[in-house]
Design an enzyme around this catalytic site. Structure first.
Site, PDB file in Angstrom:
ATOM      1  N   CYS A  43      79.750  53.087   6.984  1.00 43.92           N
ATOM      2  CA  CYS A  43      80.712  52.553   6.011  1.00 43.92           C
ATOM      3  C   CYS A  43      81.205  51.163   6.435  1.00 43.92           C
ATOM      4  CB  CYS A  43      81.955  53.431   5.841  1.00 43.92           C
ATOM      5  SG  CYS A  43      81.622  55.132   5.471  1.00 43.92           S
TER       6      CYS A  43
ATOM      7  N   ARG B 230      75.805  48.801   6.441  1.00 41.56           N
ATOM      8  CA  ARG B 230      76.560  49.823   7.175  1.00 41.56           C
ATOM      9  C   ARG B 230      76.615  51.153   6.437  1.00 41.56           C
ATOM     10  NH1 ARG B 230      79.841  47.577  11.132  1.00 41.56           N
ATOM     11  NH2 ARG B 230      81.114  49.430  11.094  1.00 41.56           N
TER      12      ARG B 230
ATOM     13  N   TRP C 169      78.722  55.508   3.637  1.00 43.39           N
ATOM     14  CA  TRP C 169      77.624  56.337   4.144  1.00 43.39           C
ATOM     15  C   TRP C 169      78.232  57.718   4.289  1.00 43.39           C
ATOM     16  CZ3 TRP C 169      76.509  59.415   8.377  1.00 43.39           C
ATOM     17  CH2 TRP C 169      75.156  59.697   8.590  1.00 43.39           C
TER      18      TRP C 169
ATOM     19  N   ASN D  29      86.845  53.679   7.373  1.00 44.14           N
ATOM     20  CA  ASN D  29      85.568  53.844   8.066  1.00 44.14           C
ATOM     21  C   ASN D  29      85.841  54.670   9.311  1.00 44.14           C
ATOM     22  OD1 ASN D  29      83.059  53.495   9.346  1.00 44.14           O
ATOM     23  ND2 ASN D  29      83.714  51.574  10.275  1.00 44.14           N
ATOM     24  N   GLY D  30      85.060  55.722   9.517  1.00 42.39           N
ATOM     25  CA  GLY D  30      85.265  56.568  10.692  1.00 42.39           C
ATOM     26  C   GLY D  30      85.325  58.028  10.291  1.00 42.39           C
TER      27      GLY D  30
ATOM     28  N   GLU E 167      59.095  53.525  20.411  1.00 47.59           N
ATOM     29  CA  GLU E 167      59.783  52.637  19.465  1.00 47.59           C
ATOM     30  C   GLU E 167      58.891  52.358  18.243  1.00 47.59           C
ATOM     31  OE1 GLU E 167      62.515  51.607  18.665  1.00 47.59           O
ATOM     32  OE2 GLU E 167      62.369  49.655  17.704  1.00 47.59           O
TER      33      GLU E 167
ATOM     34  N   LYS F 266      60.026  53.081  14.424  1.00 45.03           N
ATOM     35  CA  LYS F 266      60.029  52.022  13.406  1.00 45.03           C
ATOM     36  C   LYS F 266      59.275  52.508  12.169  1.00 45.03           C
ATOM     37  CE  LYS F 266      62.288  49.914  14.178  1.00 45.03           C
ATOM     38  NZ  LYS F 266      63.339  49.750  15.129  1.00 45.03           N
TER      39      LYS F 266
ATOM     40  N   GLU G 180      61.195  55.443  10.248  1.00 46.44           N
ATOM     41  CA  GLU G 180      62.475  55.149   9.595  1.00 46.44           C
ATOM     42  C   GLU G 180      62.332  54.260   8.371  1.00 46.44           C
ATOM     43  OE1 GLU G 180      65.400  52.985  11.920  1.00 46.44           O
ATOM     44  OE2 GLU G 180      63.819  51.950  12.987  1.00 46.44           O
TER      45      GLU G 180
ATOM     46  N   HIS H 276      47.805  68.932  26.201  1.00 43.06           N
ATOM     47  CA  HIS H 276      48.668  70.075  26.489  1.00 43.06           C
ATOM     48  C   HIS H 276      49.279  70.654  25.209  1.00 43.06           C
ATOM     49  CE1 HIS H 276      48.186  69.411  30.740  1.00 43.06           C
ATOM     50  NE2 HIS H 276      48.425  68.121  30.533  1.00 43.06           N
TER      51      HIS H 276
ATOM     52  N   LYS I 187      73.344  51.062   9.577  1.00 48.35           N
ATOM     53  CA  LYS I 187      73.093  50.196  10.730  1.00 48.35           C
ATOM     54  C   LYS I 187      73.954  50.555  11.925  1.00 48.35           C
ATOM     55  CE  LYS I 187      71.323  46.466  12.559  1.00 48.35           C
ATOM     56  NZ  LYS I 187      69.928  46.615  12.976  1.00 48.35           N
TER      57      LYS I 187
HETATM   58  C1  F6R Z   1      66.466  51.974  14.719  1.00 50.66           C
HETATM   59  C2  F6R Z   1      67.836  51.631  15.024  1.00 50.66           C
HETATM   60  C3  F6R Z   1      68.691  52.685  15.618  1.00 50.66           C
HETATM   61  C4  F6R Z   1      69.664  52.049  16.638  1.00 50.66           C
HETATM   62  C5  F6R Z   1      70.658  53.105  17.138  1.00 50.66           C
HETATM   63  C6  F6R Z   1      71.616  52.528  18.156  1.00 50.66           C
HETATM   64  O1  F6R Z   1      65.783  50.883  14.190  1.00 50.66           O
HETATM   65  O2  F6R Z   1      68.275  50.548  14.765  1.00 50.66           O
HETATM   66  O3  F6R Z   1      67.948  53.694  16.207  1.00 50.66           O
HETATM   67  O4  F6R Z   1      68.936  51.509  17.694  1.00 50.66           O
HETATM   68  O5  F6R Z   1      71.387  53.616  16.059  1.00 50.66           O
HETATM   69  O6  F6R Z   1      72.358  51.486  17.595  1.00 50.66           O
HETATM   70  P1  F6R Z   1      73.097  50.422  18.500  1.00 50.66           P
HETATM   71  O7  F6R Z   1      72.057  49.645  19.221  1.00 50.66           O
HETATM   72  O8  F6R Z   1      73.877  49.599  17.546  1.00 50.66           O
HETATM   73  O9  F6R Z   1      73.962  51.203  19.455  1.00 50.66           O
END
Ligand code: F6R
Length: 607
Positions: free
Chosen positions: A2, A27, A75, A101-102, A480, A484, A487, A503, A602
């Site tokens: 949010c 967000r 969100w 937010n929270g 990673e 990527k 997601e 395994h 985000k």
């Molecule tokens: C994936 C992504 C998330 C963040 C995770 C941690 O592309 O961006 O997996 O890496 O939510 O976020 P931060 O780095 O802001 O603590």
């Protein structure tokens, strides 16, 4: 999750709130709303879906009169993304509107209490208890009502409030959620982060936990939790406004992938002087460093995988055992930590709830905490003993790219810095420094060497699942790479340590199953090659990532992506780039909303 904004001044509030919400949409983006006060009349507009729907409903804000207001992009946590659950929420008497937010952890008991007292609820949200508490405690002073209300709340919040008894005033309060006040000329703002403010002002005040503010167009007053007015300094934000614009790219993600050479360069530049790695922000003595017997890295998601990629360099150059724990696990695992532990916390946003909780826990147990963080002044940066900024600039796409590569780069630099301080790097020092200095150039080459990736995406985008395999540093990057892919393209993607395949996972390999094999570590290349041969024998299609002159892999793989050759200790930053591009183009083929993938946000400020 949010985002919230607030505005007061002479201009019409609604268009400014909408513009701010667009910047904060990363967000959270399942519903949105604004409450604007025109003299003492509060009008609320809420929609499900994106900010664009709110713009349409309000004629880009032109249909909503008033110079003071608050806004929210959501969100969903408590209650589905409906317009009833969208913020702002109104008090029963219509006097107050609140955005939040929270998470209010004790909202159930507060809700029961308020219902017993006759308040009715229009939503399923935890937030709605806040506005009814304010109404309950209001005896003519919003400030006093806010103090009493926040004293009753457990959890995290950044709150924005307007009250129709006080036209022209916005109130804000914070606890464990980011909130920044924008200081303008004859107008003032608040927002969840600076991206929503930089087009209006670069002068900001960071609110701390437990503080709250009364903001009019002429005056900003900040109070502590007891209501005592406190002095706050105004900080000048240096972020380039263009960094928060798409600048001709179709998506922020592609812009940010392409920004990586510059971002990594900005991360390195202040830390290499005259061929020496320096960290002005880290005055850890050599004695202290020598007393460290364990490095623990904690983070979430990609930031955790950045830790996986950096672990090899840290162990090799510093000769200290490095372990990794997901922050969401660490916080509940009663970790064995003492003053001989160095905790490295990694976070792009600096506001990830699990990461913050884990670092608090480890700090209490005596660990020295270094935070690798991008957002200046964020909670993680403030809580750490030492904040090491990545200088990636604002990252807007939900899927991190330059955030990740700059985090890994800092870990490489730290490895050289600590290894040197410990007297462990002798003859290779210069070579390591040169390697790190070459990273921006190599990232650019990794972008340029792979014009075939859009065609590969056409071939693989309809696959049922994608498996990523690699060993050692290649394995770290495959984690990673798979994240990527899943997601942003919604393709089921998993990473496996190549040696683990036999395994169990190899049972899933069937005719035409795509396997993305990372083969960039010459020391163990032969081993990965054997795994490639094993999956090919069972019908897999292998898309390998390797060096152009690596004939063995080139001759056996069905398809290829390339990176320039580099010492495997530092290859993670380069290897991930073609995988980011592949994920991007597969998502594009699948018609996905690349910058705002479904169900994601985000900044994950909830547990
Ligand atoms: C994936 C992504 C998330 C963040 C995770 C941690 O592309 O961006 O997996 O890496 O939510 O976020 P931060 O780095 O802001 O603590």
């Amino acid at each position: 999750m949010c985002g919230i904004v607030g505005f007061t001044g002479a201009q019409a509030a609604a268009p400014i709130l909408l513009e701010g919400l667009k910047k904060l949409e990363y967000r959270g983006y399942d519903s949105a709303g604004i409450a604007v006060m025109d003299n003492s009349v509060i009008s609320v507009n809420k929609v499900t879906g994106r900010i664009a729907n709110l713009c349409e409903k309000t004629d880009d804000g032109k249909a909503v009169p008033g110079n003071t207001g608050i806004g929210h992009t959501r969100w969903a946590t408590h209650g589905a993304p409906t317009s009833e659950n969208a913020h702002p929420h109104l008090s029963n008497d219509g006097k107050f509107a609140v955005v939040h937010n929270g998470i209010i952890e004790n909202y159930m008991s507060l809700r029961e209490e308020l219902i017993k007292e006759g308040y009715h609820f229009d939503s399923e949200t935890d937030t709605e208890v806040i506005v009814h508490l304010i109404e309950k405690y209001y005896k003519g002073s919003v400030r006093d009502a806010l103090i009493k209300t926040t004293n009753r709340l457990r959890g995290s919040y950044a709150i924005g409030v307007i009250c129709n008894d006080n036209p022209g005033t916005i109130y804000a309060a914070r606890e464990a959620s980011p909130l920044i006040i924008g200081v303008g000329t004859d107008e003032n703002y608040f927002a969840s982060d600076v991206t929503a403010l930089v087009s209006h002002t670069r002068n900001v005040i960071y609110l701390e936990d437990g503080e709250f503010a009364k903001i009019t167009s002429e005056k900003i007053q900040v109070f502590d939790c007891l209501g005592k007015e406190i002095d706050k300094s105004v900080v000048r934000v240096m972020w380039d406004i263009r960094a928060a614009e798409k600048g001709g790219y179709e998506h922020f993600m592609m812009k940010e992938i392409k920004e990586q050479p510059a971002a990594v360069k900005a991360t390195i530049a202040p830390r290499i002087k005259d061929g020496k790695v320096i960290f002005d922000e880290l005055d850890i003595s050599t004695d202290k460093l020598k007393s460290i017997n364990k490095i623990l890295i904690t983070a979430c998601g990609s930031a955790y995988y950045a830790g996986c990629a950096g672990k090899y360099a840290l162990e090799k150059l510093c000769n200290i055992p490095v372990s990794l724990e997901l922050a969401s696990e660490l916080r509940y695992s009663e970790p064995i930590i003492d003053e001989h532990t160095l905790l490295i916390v990694i976070s792009q946003s600096g506001e990830t709830a699990d990461t913050i909780a884990a670092m608090k826990e480890c700090k209490e147990k005596g660990a020295t905490v270094i935070a690798i963080v991008n957002v200046v002044g964020s909670t993680v940066a403030k809580l750490a003993d030492y904040a090491v900024y990545t200088w990636a600039g604002p990252e807007i796409a939900v899927a991190t790219t330059k955030g990740y590569t700059t985090q890994v780069t800092v870990l490489y630099l730290l490895s050289i810095f600590f290894g040197d301080k410990l007297g462990l790097i002798k003859e290779n020092y210069e070579e390591y420094v040169k390697c790190v200095q070459s990273l921006p150039r190599f990232i650019q080459q990794a972008i340029d060497m792979n014009p075939a990736i859009p065609t590969l995406a056409e071939k693989y985008h309809e696959s049922k699942a994608l498996f990523f395999i690699g060993r050692n540093t290649d394995y770290a990057t495959s984690l990673e790479g798979a994240l990527k892919m899943k997601e942003i393209s919604y393709l089921h993607s998993e990473a496996y340590a190549a040696g683990e395949l036999k395994h169990g996972t190899i049972a899933l390999i069937e005719e035409h199953q795509p396997v993305i094999a990372l083969c960039c570590n010459s020391k163990i290349m032969e081993k990965t090659l054997s795994n490639i041969v094993e999956v090919k024998a069972r019908g897999a299609e292998v898309l390998a990532l390797t060096f152009r002159n690596n004939e063995k892999i080139v001759s056996v793989a069905d398809d290829l992506m390339f990176i320039p050759e580099i010492d495997p200790i530092f290859s993670g930053v380069i290897e991930i780039v073609p995988l980011q591009l592949l994920a991007y183009y597969v998502a594009k083929e699948n018609g996905c909303d690349i910058d705002k993938p479904k169900n994601l946000a985000k900044s994950v400020t909830v547990e």
